[in-house]
Scaffold this motif. Structure first.
Motif, PDB file in Angstrom:
ATOM      1  N   LEU A 160       1.073  -1.267   0.291  1.00  0.00           N
ATOM      2  CA  LEU A 160       0.011  -0.084   0.140  1.00  0.00           C
ATOM      3  C   LEU A 160       0.721   1.226  -0.161  1.00  0.00           C
ATOM      4  CD1 LEU A 160      -2.393  -1.194   2.207  1.00  0.00           C
ATOM      5  CD2 LEU A 160      -2.793  -0.557  -0.263  1.00  0.00           C
ATOM      6  N   LYS A 161       2.345   1.012   0.582  1.00  0.00           N
ATOM      7  CA  LYS A 161       2.444   2.374   0.341  1.00  0.00           C
ATOM      8  C   LYS A 161       3.598   2.481  -0.327  1.00  0.00           C
ATOM      9  CE  LYS A 161       4.067   5.552   3.086  1.00  0.00           C
ATOM     10  NZ  LYS A 161       3.416   6.168   4.492  1.00  0.00           N
ATOM     11  N   LYS A 162       4.322   1.756  -1.178  1.00  0.00           N
ATOM     12  CA  LYS A 162       3.824   1.598  -2.415  1.00  0.00           C
ATOM     13  C   LYS A 162       3.353   2.474  -3.207  1.00  0.00           C
ATOM     14  CE  LYS A 162       5.689  -1.918  -5.613  1.00  0.00           C
ATOM     15  NZ  LYS A 162       5.980  -2.803  -5.486  1.00  0.00           N
ATOM     16  N   TYR A 163       1.966   1.686  -3.062  1.00  0.00           N
ATOM     17  CA  TYR A 163       0.776   2.289  -4.536  1.00  0.00           C
ATOM     18  C   TYR A 163       0.664   3.559  -4.114  1.00  0.00           C
ATOM     19  CZ  TYR A 163      -3.109   3.389  -5.994  1.00  0.00           C
ATOM     20  OH  TYR A 163      -3.878   3.511  -7.555  1.00  0.00           O
ATOM     21  N   ILE A 164       0.909   4.492  -2.845  1.00  0.00           N
ATOM     22  CA  ILE A 164       0.442   5.907  -2.775  1.00  0.00           C
ATOM     23  C   ILE A 164       1.207   6.499  -2.907  1.00  0.00           C
ATOM     24  CG2 ILE A 164       0.239   7.602  -0.452  1.00  0.00           C
ATOM     25  CD1 ILE A 164      -1.453   5.118   1.240  1.00  0.00           C
ATOM     26  N   LYS A 165       2.964   6.295  -3.051  1.00  0.00           N
ATOM     27  CA  LYS A 165       3.547   6.921  -3.131  1.00  0.00           C
ATOM     28  C   LYS A 165       4.286   6.979  -4.444  1.00  0.00           C
ATOM     29  CE  LYS A 165       8.094   6.747   0.103  1.00  0.00           C
ATOM     30  NZ  LYS A 165       9.347   6.093  -0.364  1.00  0.00           N
ATOM     31  N   ASN A 166       4.412   5.710  -5.242  1.00  0.00           N
ATOM     32  CA  ASN A 166       3.642   5.875  -7.371  1.00  0.00           C
ATOM     33  C   ASN A 166       2.604   6.435  -7.582  1.00  0.00           C
ATOM     34  OD1 ASN A 166       5.745   4.355  -6.737  1.00  0.00           O
ATOM     35  ND2 ASN A 166       4.745   2.478  -7.562  1.00  0.00           N
ATOM     36  N   ASN A 167       2.050   6.127  -6.648  1.00  0.00           N
ATOM     37  CA  ASN A 167       0.845   7.487  -7.450  1.00  0.00           C
ATOM     38  C   ASN A 167       0.256   9.166  -6.781  1.00  0.00           C
ATOM     39  OD1 ASN A 167      -1.027   5.730  -8.589  1.00  0.00           O
ATOM     40  ND2 ASN A 167      -0.596   4.444  -8.004  1.00  0.00           N
ATOM     41  N   LYS A 168       1.253   9.129  -6.146  1.00  0.00           N
ATOM     42  CA  LYS A 168       1.994  10.515  -5.338  1.00  0.00           C
ATOM     43  C   LYS A 168       0.771  11.059  -4.842  1.00  0.00           C
ATOM     44  CE  LYS A 168       5.010  12.247  -8.645  1.00  0.00           C
ATOM     45  NZ  LYS A 168       5.222  11.026  -9.153  1.00  0.00           N
ATOM     46  N   GLU A 170      -1.383  11.156  -0.730  1.00  0.00           N
ATOM     47  CA  GLU A 170      -1.868  12.229   0.960  1.00  0.00           C
ATOM     48  C   GLU A 170      -1.689  10.986   1.313  1.00  0.00           C
ATOM     49  OE1 GLU A 170      -1.584  16.359   1.067  1.00  0.00           O
ATOM     50  OE2 GLU A 170       0.149  16.012  -0.224  1.00  0.00           O
ATOM     51  N   THR A 171      -2.749   9.999   1.206  1.00  0.00           N
ATOM     52  CA  THR A 171      -3.761   9.182   2.584  1.00  0.00           C
ATOM     53  C   THR A 171      -2.549   8.594   2.977  1.00  0.00           C
ATOM     54  OG1 THR A 171      -4.774   8.082  -0.028  1.00  0.00           O
ATOM     55  CG2 THR A 171      -4.955   7.252   2.003  1.00  0.00           C
ATOM     56  N   ILE A 172      -2.675   8.312   4.201  1.00  0.00           N
ATOM     57  CA  ILE A 172      -1.450   8.080   5.762  1.00  0.00           C
ATOM     58  C   ILE A 172      -2.443   6.522   5.926  1.00  0.00           C
ATOM     59  CG2 ILE A 172      -1.754  10.208   6.042  1.00  0.00           C
ATOM     60  CD1 ILE A 172      -3.927   9.072   8.785  1.00  0.00           C
ATOM     61  N   LEU A 173      -1.343   5.822   6.697  1.00  0.00           N
ATOM     62  CA  LEU A 173      -1.537   4.068   6.551  1.00  0.00           C
ATOM     63  C   LEU A 173      -1.145   3.878   8.613  1.00  0.00           C
ATOM     64  CD1 LEU A 173       0.677   2.593   4.376  1.00  0.00           C
ATOM     65  CD2 LEU A 173      -2.212   2.304   4.362  1.00  0.00           C
ATOM     66  N   GLU A 174      -2.594   3.592   8.281  1.00  0.00           N
ATOM     67  CA  GLU A 174      -3.223   3.418   9.892  1.00  0.00           C
ATOM     68  C   GLU A 174      -3.091   1.405  10.218  1.00  0.00           C
ATOM     69  OE1 GLU A 174      -6.891   4.810  11.604  1.00  0.00           O
ATOM     70  OE2 GLU A 174      -6.086   4.791  14.371  1.00  0.00           O
ATOM     71  N   ILE A 175      -2.315   1.184  11.379  1.00  0.00           N
ATOM     72  CA  ILE A 175      -2.335  -0.282  11.334  1.00  0.00           C
ATOM     73  C   ILE A 175      -3.404  -0.577  12.599  1.00  0.00           C
ATOM     74  CG2 ILE A 175      -0.424  -0.417  12.905  1.00  0.00           C
ATOM     75  CD1 ILE A 175      -0.844  -3.046  10.378  1.00  0.00           C
ATOM     76  N   ASP A 176      -4.199  -1.399  13.091  1.00  0.00           N
ATOM     77  CA  ASP A 176      -4.821  -1.985  14.154  1.00  0.00           C
ATOM     78  C   ASP A 176      -5.047  -3.130  14.434  1.00  0.00           C
ATOM     79  OD1 ASP A 176      -6.638  -1.486  15.930  1.00  0.00           O
ATOM     80  OD2 ASP A 176      -8.251  -0.596  15.118  1.00  0.00           O
ATOM     81  N   ALA A 190       8.097  -0.635   8.087  1.00  0.00           N
ATOM     82  CA  ALA A 190       7.904  -0.715   6.631  1.00  0.00           C
ATOM     83  C   ALA A 190       6.512   0.052   5.851  1.00  0.00           C
ATOM     84  CB  ALA A 190       6.421  -1.495   6.677  1.00  0.00           C
ATOM     85  N   GLY A 191       5.897   1.978   6.631  1.00  0.00           N
ATOM     86  CA  GLY A 191       5.739   2.384   6.399  1.00  0.00           C
ATOM     87  C   GLY A 191       4.121   2.882   6.832  1.00  0.00           C
ATOM     88  N   ILE A 192       3.826   2.332   8.005  1.00  0.00           N
ATOM     89  CA  ILE A 192       2.982   2.925   8.616  1.00  0.00           C
ATOM     90  C   ILE A 192       2.940   4.042   9.276  1.00  0.00           C
ATOM     91  CG2 ILE A 192       1.027   2.493  11.054  1.00  0.00           C
ATOM     92  CD1 ILE A 192       0.111   1.006   8.490  1.00  0.00           C
ATOM     93  N   ASP A 193       1.742   5.410   9.202  1.00  0.00           N
ATOM     94  CA  ASP A 193       2.012   6.595   9.875  1.00  0.00           C
ATOM     95  C   ASP A 193       1.164   7.073  11.095  1.00  0.00           C
ATOM     96  OD1 ASP A 193       2.867   8.177   7.467  1.00  0.00           O
ATOM     97  OD2 ASP A 193       0.879   6.840   6.431  1.00  0.00           O
ATOM     98  N   LEU A 194       0.168   6.333  11.616  1.00  0.00           N
ATOM     99  CA  LEU A 194      -0.138   6.013  12.860  1.00  0.00           C
ATOM    100  C   LEU A 194      -0.946   4.515  13.108  1.00  0.00           C
ATOM    101  CD1 LEU A 194      -1.811   8.252  13.722  1.00  0.00           C
ATOM    102  CD2 LEU A 194      -3.981   7.554  12.325  1.00  0.00           C
ATOM    103  N   ALA A 195      -0.312   4.128  14.603  1.00  0.00           N
ATOM    104  CA  ALA A 195      -0.439   2.961  14.598  1.00  0.00           C
ATOM    105  C   ALA A 195      -1.809   3.315  15.625  1.00  0.00           C
ATOM    106  CB  ALA A 195       0.775   2.891  15.397  1.00  0.00           C
ATOM    107  N   VAL A 196      -2.582   2.115  16.236  1.00  0.00           N
ATOM    108  CA  VAL A 196      -3.562   1.900  16.971  1.00  0.00           C
ATOM    109  C   VAL A 196      -3.027   0.860  18.107  1.00  0.00           C
ATOM    110  CG1 VAL A 196      -5.737   1.328  17.239  1.00  0.00           C
ATOM    111  CG2 VAL A 196      -5.424   2.275  15.497  1.00  0.00           C
TER     112      VAL A 196
END
Ligand code: DX5
Ligand code: ZN
Length: 215
Positions: A160-168, A170-176, A190-196
């Protein structure tokens, strides 16, 4: 920037306002509120009135609402006035309703998040990512706190991080789910911005734990 969003699912009801206020006084800016309907998941969690009470009594903070419900549109309406971001499950909604909610949230100027369960392939959500402020990767089956982190979640984070970067985007990634001091670093790497962080923080409730989780 890496951040945590503490989940208050496993906090005693009469301690909720205090728990959230203490976290904010320690510099935490996001709180994760789990909402369950006993239909999409076999459990119930916080009720609207309890979350509203925190909204009224605790200092201002980013309210990250995680809907684990089937009636996504109904719950969106219920929470939109107090939530800063409303995350719902891809598995819970028809594509027609998903599209109309994206339009509705845009009109309401409300941020949306899209959550996926551990067995949902990320390919299914790729076309929709651009409409969301946040993607929530569930690293346990939704419904309960205190479960074990599913290791295959790392691959999803990378992809997902790769997809977000490649497509420029701003979506943030959260893990829960199952996040603790042993695995949080790998999630951030691995690329998480917000960890629950739920039960781990409830069991180790101190400013020191927060500092360790972020270092
Ligand atoms: C579970 C919830 C989580 C839960 C996390 O379905 O979505 O937010 O509270 O708790 P831990 O961190 O204990 O897995
Ligand atoms: Zn959650």
């Amino acid at each position: 920037m890496k951040k945590i969003s503490p989940s208050i699912l496993d906090v005693k009801k009469d301690e909720l306002v205090n728990y959230v206020s203490t976290l904010i006084s320690w510099g935490v800016s996001n709180i994760h509120y789990d909402v369950m309907d006993n239909i999409f998941v076999p459990n119930v969690a916080l009720e609207y009135k309890e979350i509203e009470k925190i909204y009224q009594k605790a200092p201002r903070h980013t309210m990250d609402i995680h809907l684990m419900v089937k009636d996504v549109l109904g719950y969106y309406e219920m929470y939109k006035n107090i939530a800063d971001i409303i995350t719902f499950h891809f598995e819970a909604i028809s594509l027609d309703d998903l599209n109309s909610l994206i339009i509705r949230a845009k009109n309401d100027n409300k941020k949306l998040g899209l959550a996926i369960k551990p067995n949902t392939k990320i390919e299914k959500i790729l076309p929709y990512i651009k409409y969301f402020s946040l993607i929530l990767i569930m690293s346990v089956e939704p419904g309960f706190g205190g479960q074990k982190f599913i290791q295959s979640s790392y691959d999803k984070i990378f992809e997902l991080k790769k997809y977000i970067k490649n497509n420029k985007l701003e979506t943030i990634l959260e893990i829960d789910g199952g996040v603790n001091l042993d695995n949080i670093k790998y999630c951030f790497d691995a690329g998480i911005d917000l960890a629950v962080v739920g039960s781990y923080l409830v069991k180790n409730f101190s400013k020191e734990t927060i500092d360790k989780l972020l270092n």
